[in-house]
Design a protein around this motif. Sequence first.
Motif, PDB file in Angstrom:
ATOM      1  N   ALA A 147       0.828  -1.194   0.000  1.00  0.00           N
ATOM      2  CA  ALA A 147       0.000   0.000   0.000  1.00  0.00           C
ATOM      3  C   ALA A 147       0.867   1.251   0.000  1.00  0.00           C
ATOM      4  O   ALA A 147       0.558   2.243  -0.662  1.00  0.00           O
ATOM      5  CB  ALA A 147      -0.935  -0.022   1.201  1.00  0.00           C
TER       6      ALA A 147
ATOM      7  N   GLY B  89      -9.186   6.069  -2.447  1.00  0.00           N
ATOM      8  CA  GLY B  89      -9.432   4.640  -2.293  1.00  0.00           C
ATOM      9  C   GLY B  89      -8.396   3.961  -1.423  1.00  0.00           C
ATOM     10  O   GLY B  89      -8.738   3.112  -0.585  1.00  0.00           O
ATOM     11  N   LEU B  90      -7.124   4.326  -1.590  1.00  0.00           N
ATOM     12  CA  LEU B  90      -6.071   3.753  -0.744  1.00  0.00           C
ATOM     13  C   LEU B  90      -6.295   4.116   0.721  1.00  0.00           C
ATOM     14  O   LEU B  90      -6.153   3.277   1.610  1.00  0.00           O
ATOM     15  CB  LEU B  90      -4.700   4.262  -1.198  1.00  0.00           C
TER      16      LEU B  90
ATOM     17  N   GLY C  64      -9.390   2.224   2.006  1.00  0.00           N
ATOM     18  CA  GLY C  64      -9.160   0.781   2.077  1.00  0.00           C
ATOM     19  C   GLY C  64      -8.305   0.353   3.249  1.00  0.00           C
ATOM     20  O   GLY C  64      -8.348  -0.809   3.658  1.00  0.00           O
TER      21      GLY C  64
ATOM     22  N   LYS D 135     -11.509   0.435  -1.818  1.00  0.00           N
ATOM     23  CA  LYS D 135     -10.458   0.814  -2.756  1.00  0.00           C
ATOM     24  C   LYS D 135     -10.887   0.507  -4.182  1.00  0.00           C
ATOM     25  O   LYS D 135     -10.708   1.328  -5.095  1.00  0.00           O
ATOM     26  CB  LYS D 135      -9.180   0.076  -2.405  1.00  0.00           C
TER      27      LYS D 135
ATOM     28  N   ASN E  36     -11.622   3.043  -7.288  1.00  0.00           N
ATOM     29  CA  ASN E  36     -10.932   2.784  -8.551  1.00  0.00           C
ATOM     30  C   ASN E  36     -11.922   2.668  -9.705  1.00  0.00           C
ATOM     31  O   ASN E  36     -11.645   3.101 -10.831  1.00  0.00           O
ATOM     32  CB  ASN E  36     -10.114   1.498  -8.457  1.00  0.00           C
TER      33      ASN E  36
ATOM     34  N   THR F 117      -4.939  -0.595  -8.106  1.00  0.00           N
ATOM     35  CA  THR F 117      -4.483   0.790  -7.974  1.00  0.00           C
ATOM     36  C   THR F 117      -3.160   0.984  -8.696  1.00  0.00           C
ATOM     37  O   THR F 117      -2.987   1.926  -9.476  1.00  0.00           O
ATOM     38  CB  THR F 117      -4.328   1.167  -6.492  1.00  0.00           C
TER      39      THR F 117
ATOM     40  N   ASP G  20      -9.470  -7.944  -0.502  1.00  0.00           N
ATOM     41  CA  ASP G  20      -8.561  -7.093  -1.264  1.00  0.00           C
ATOM     42  C   ASP G  20      -7.283  -7.881  -1.464  1.00  0.00           C
ATOM     43  O   ASP G  20      -7.222  -9.066  -1.122  1.00  0.00           O
ATOM     44  CB  ASP G  20      -8.303  -5.736  -0.569  1.00  0.00           C
TER      45      ASP G  20
END
Length: 369
Positions: free
Chosen positions: A2, A55-56, A59, A75, A79, A172, A266
């Motif tokens: 991440a 989103g990061l 998430g 996330k 996206n 991502t 994820d």
Amino acid sequence: MAHSSRTAVLTAIVSNAIVTLIKFGAALISGSAAMMNEAVHSLMDTLNQGFLLIGLREGERPADQLYAFGHGQKKYLWNLWSAIGLFSIGSGLGLAHAWHSWHDLGQATAATPFTFAGWQLDPLWINLAVLGIALLLEGFSFLVAFRTFLDKMRRAGLSNPLRFLLQADDPTLVAVVLEDSVAMLGLAFAALGVGLSAISGNALWDVSFSALIAIMLGMIAFYLGYTNMRFLADMRDNEAEALFLEIVAAHHQVERCHDLRSIIIDEAHTILVAEVELREEAVVPGLHERIQIEQEAILNQLPSKRRDDAKLHCYAAARAAVIVSLKRTEEIIDELEAAIKTRLPRVSHITLEVEGISQPADLPSESPP
């Protein structure tokens, strides 16, 4: 991972924001349709990468009362919004602008030289200079993202970037790599459109490459949308399931596995659920001794005057059998969970149900003592 993705996204946001401003300036000065579409392209890239950053951040939020397994799938949702925006705005507006530019070809007037601080600058050279600056900035962003992408590919044991791009579990990072790749290709198309139009005197080259940039954006957007939709549709983790079956087959106390299922939350979290059937000839031996030890421990907790009570002896024997059986079952489940988490750490949640104990084909001729 991440953290690496966040670095790639932040680098892309900064470089694209700068490039957007200078491209819009060059497009307004030169009147180039391809340069205007490139400016829209960079604007959409900046906004979309902002979505990726949100989103990061979302998430990474931990589990709570509403999201039992964390917020990881948010996330993919952000996206997906990014992909939709890239298509509907970037590609749609780009095609619309190319259409209007083509429609107005006969009415277009040649761009006049731009005067700045007493210097007369040819719009062609302004466009080419801006494209050169954009190449440096977006090239740096691409190198940051692609280096992260290659590092993850090597950790996955693969060597083909194209194959890994189709299989990567981090949409991502895939989005940043693809958007930066398309940005580099878009710069080449814009330079060709501007250059060929200037050489031939035919603005159709500029309009044609402008439309090509917009179509390219749409194709990438569809792929990114498909990639994120896969992770939002309760996709199974085939690698985790295959590994679990391999571990079960190698465990001498497990006979077989039933109803094996998995869900990818994820790229760092997979949920695995299964039923297992234990092997009697491997589990039962040794339980008798453990039950006797547990029974003695229970009786030793009683006052000495009550230890000869027959009913209490029956209770202690039954309780000891239950405790030892449950402990042994828990030990086997713990062994299976530890084995799969060691080899595949992304399997973060495992639910195993013991369906029963299989009976051997040949029962022992004598009862155990």
